[in-house]
Motif scaffolding. Structure first.
Motif, short mmCIF file in Angstrom:
data_model
loop_
_atom_site.label_atom_id
_atom_site.label_comp_id
_atom_site.label_asym_id
_atom_site.label_seq_id
_atom_site.Cartn_x
_atom_site.Cartn_y
_atom_site.Cartn_z
N PRO A 126 -26.89 -0.13 -19.68
CA PRO A 126 -27.58 0.81 -19.46
C PRO A 126 -26.68 1.75 -17.84
N ARG A 127 -26.59 3.13 -17.80
CA ARG A 127 -26.63 3.79 -16.03
C ARG A 127 -27.47 3.90 -15.64
N LYS A 128 -28.49 4.17 -15.81
CA LYS A 128 -29.64 4.29 -15.34
C LYS A 128 -29.64 3.78 -14.03
N VAL A 129 -29.63 4.30 -12.89
CA VAL A 129 -30.97 3.73 -11.35
C VAL A 129 -31.88 3.67 -12.28
N THR A 130 -32.71 2.29 -12.20
CA THR A 130 -34.51 1.78 -12.44
C THR A 130 -34.67 1.25 -11.02
N HIS A 131 -33.89 1.08 -10.33
CA HIS A 131 -34.23 0.05 -9.11
C HIS A 131 -33.61 0.22 -8.09
N LEU A 132 -34.17 0.66 -7.13
CA LEU A 132 -33.55 0.76 -5.85
C LEU A 132 -34.10 0.31 -4.49
N VAL A 133 -34.07 -0.59 -3.97
CA VAL A 133 -33.91 -1.54 -2.48
C VAL A 133 -33.62 -0.63 -1.36
N TYR A 134 -34.47 -1.12 -0.53
CA TYR A 134 -34.06 0.28 0.40
C TYR A 134 -33.96 -1.55 1.91
N SER A 135 -32.83 -1.70 2.03
CA SER A 135 -31.70 -3.10 3.41
C SER A 135 -33.31 -2.84 5.03
N HIS A 136 -33.33 -0.96 4.78
CA HIS A 136 -34.09 -0.99 6.22
C HIS A 136 -33.87 0.43 6.01
N SER A 137 -35.19 1.10 6.67
CA SER A 137 -35.68 2.43 7.22
C SER A 137 -34.29 3.80 6.76
N HIS A 138 -33.23 3.37 8.12
CA HIS A 138 -32.44 4.29 9.21
C HIS A 138 -31.65 5.55 7.57
N ALA A 139 -31.22 6.46 7.86
CA ALA A 139 -31.11 7.47 7.41
C ALA A 139 -29.52 7.48 7.00
N ASP A 140 -28.87 6.02 7.47
CA ASP A 140 -27.30 6.79 7.44
C ASP A 140 -27.20 5.56 6.11
N HIS A 141 -28.44 4.28 6.06
CA HIS A 141 -27.94 3.53 5.17
C HIS A 141 -28.64 4.48 3.43
N ILE A 142 -29.68 4.75 3.51
CA ILE A 142 -30.71 4.95 2.34
C ILE A 142 -31.05 6.44 1.96
N GLY A 143 -30.20 7.62 3.23
CA GLY A 143 -30.73 8.59 3.09
C GLY A 143 -29.89 9.91 2.17
N ALA A 144 -29.40 9.08 0.77
CA ALA A 144 -29.17 9.46 -0.29
C ALA A 144 -30.02 8.93 -1.71
N ALA A 145 -31.43 8.49 -1.16
CA ALA A 145 -31.83 7.67 -1.74
C ALA A 145 -32.53 9.08 -3.15
N SER A 146 -33.42 10.22 -2.34
CA SER A 146 -33.06 11.48 -3.53
C SER A 146 -32.81 11.62 -4.78
N ILE A 147 -31.34 11.18 -4.57
CA ILE A 147 -30.60 11.74 -5.79
C ILE A 147 -30.59 10.96 -7.22
N PHE A 148 -31.39 9.72 -6.67
CA PHE A 148 -32.16 8.96 -8.04
C PHE A 148 -33.13 9.00 -8.85
N GLY A 149 -33.94 10.02 -8.08
CA GLY A 149 -35.06 11.72 -8.92
C GLY A 149 -36.05 10.28 -8.42
N ARG A 150 -37.44 10.97 -9.18
CA ARG A 150 -38.35 10.29 -8.30
C ARG A 150 -39.03 8.93 -9.77
N ASP A 151 -38.69 8.84 -10.53
CA ASP A 151 -39.26 7.68 -11.19
C ASP A 151 -38.54 6.74 -11.71
N VAL A 152 -38.11 6.33 -10.10
CA VAL A 152 -36.76 4.67 -9.81
C VAL A 152 -38.11 4.02 -9.08
#
Ligand SMILES: [Zn+2]
Length: 248
Positions: A126-152
């Motif tokens: 399955p291609r859907k991203v169901t879990h998203l782990v953040y290494s840390h809070s910095h925007a340059d590493h997780i600033g695209a988090a929102s493209i995976f939707g609210r229910d991840v």
């Protein structure tokens, strides 16, 4: 840890991308890189318009060739893959239930979706991203988090959650699942072990270990054969940053 498969930070940064921070650590590039002494200090060089004479970037630090969309995706081992834009990296596990993604750098952005689609089309998962782990809070590493939707399911350290709630950045929704010391994430037959060893690059930076693939991801800390980014001492816990190498 198998050093062949450790993801850390930014030896792929070129002189034009010196603020970008990610790197696939390889044992082959762990030899110390001799830096040629600059003829002038940086300030003097800027003032005079003459750039210092730096050693060339080692081939092993340049990363793989990118496709015409500007990314590379490759298998680390088994169902674990990495994707890079030559500066930043993310890592993902394809499982029977869905995709577990670690970090979402905005410079890779929607190419994360393309890379995941490419791999899951080939392996039938399955291609859907169901879990998203953040290494840390910095925007340059997780600033695209929102493209995976609210229910991840978003997983991060308690401090990461605190920073993200404070920052209220719509591109970086706060984790929905937090931990203080350790968390084992098991999804569709795959496993990631998340661990917090105290402040290093940031107060919230975690270690992400994939035991089946013997791969450790530690962001913005490890620079095999390279030098850390400038201003290292400005915002980081230097003893913690040094200690993190020993822990890795
Ligand atoms: Zn960072």
């Amino acid at each position: 840890m198998n050093a062949d498969r450790a993801t850390g930070s930014d030896a792929t940064a070129s002189t034009t991308h010196s603020s970008r921070r990610t790197f696939l650590a390889r044992a082959a590039v762990t030899s110390a890189l001799p830096l040629a002494a600059g003829l002038l200090g940086a300030g003097e060089a800027r003032a005079s318009g003459v750039l210092p004479d730096y050693a060339p970037i080692p081939e092993a630090s340049k990363g793989p060739a990118l496709n015409d969309r500007g990314y590379f995706v490759g298998r680390i081992d088994g169902d674990l893959h990495w994707v890079t834009d030559s500066s930043y990296q993310a890592m993902f596990l394809t499982t029977r239930q869905g995709v577990v993604l670690v970090d979402a750098p905005p410079t890779i952005g929607h190419n994360l979706l393309r890379a995941i689609e490419e791999v899951t089309r080939a392996n039938g998962r399955p291609r859907k991203v169901t879990h998203l782990v953040y290494s840390h809070s910095h925007a340059d590493h997780i600033g695209a988090a929102s493209i995976f939707g609210r229910d991840v399911v978003r997983i991060g350290h308690t401090e990461t959650a605190r920073f993200l709630r404070r920052d209220a950045d719509p591109n970086r929704p706060a984790p929905t699942l937090t931990f203080d010391d350790h968390h084992v994430l098991e999804v569709g037959g795959e496993r990631l072990e998340l661990a917090y060893h105290g402040p290093n690059h940031s107060p919230d930076n975690i270690f992400v270990y994939a035991p089946q693939q013997q791969t450790l991801m530690v962001v913005d800390v490890l620079y095999p054969g390279w030098v850390p980014f400038k201003n290292l001492a400005v915002s980081q816990d230097i003893p913690g940053w040094l200690r993190a190498h020993g822990i890795a």
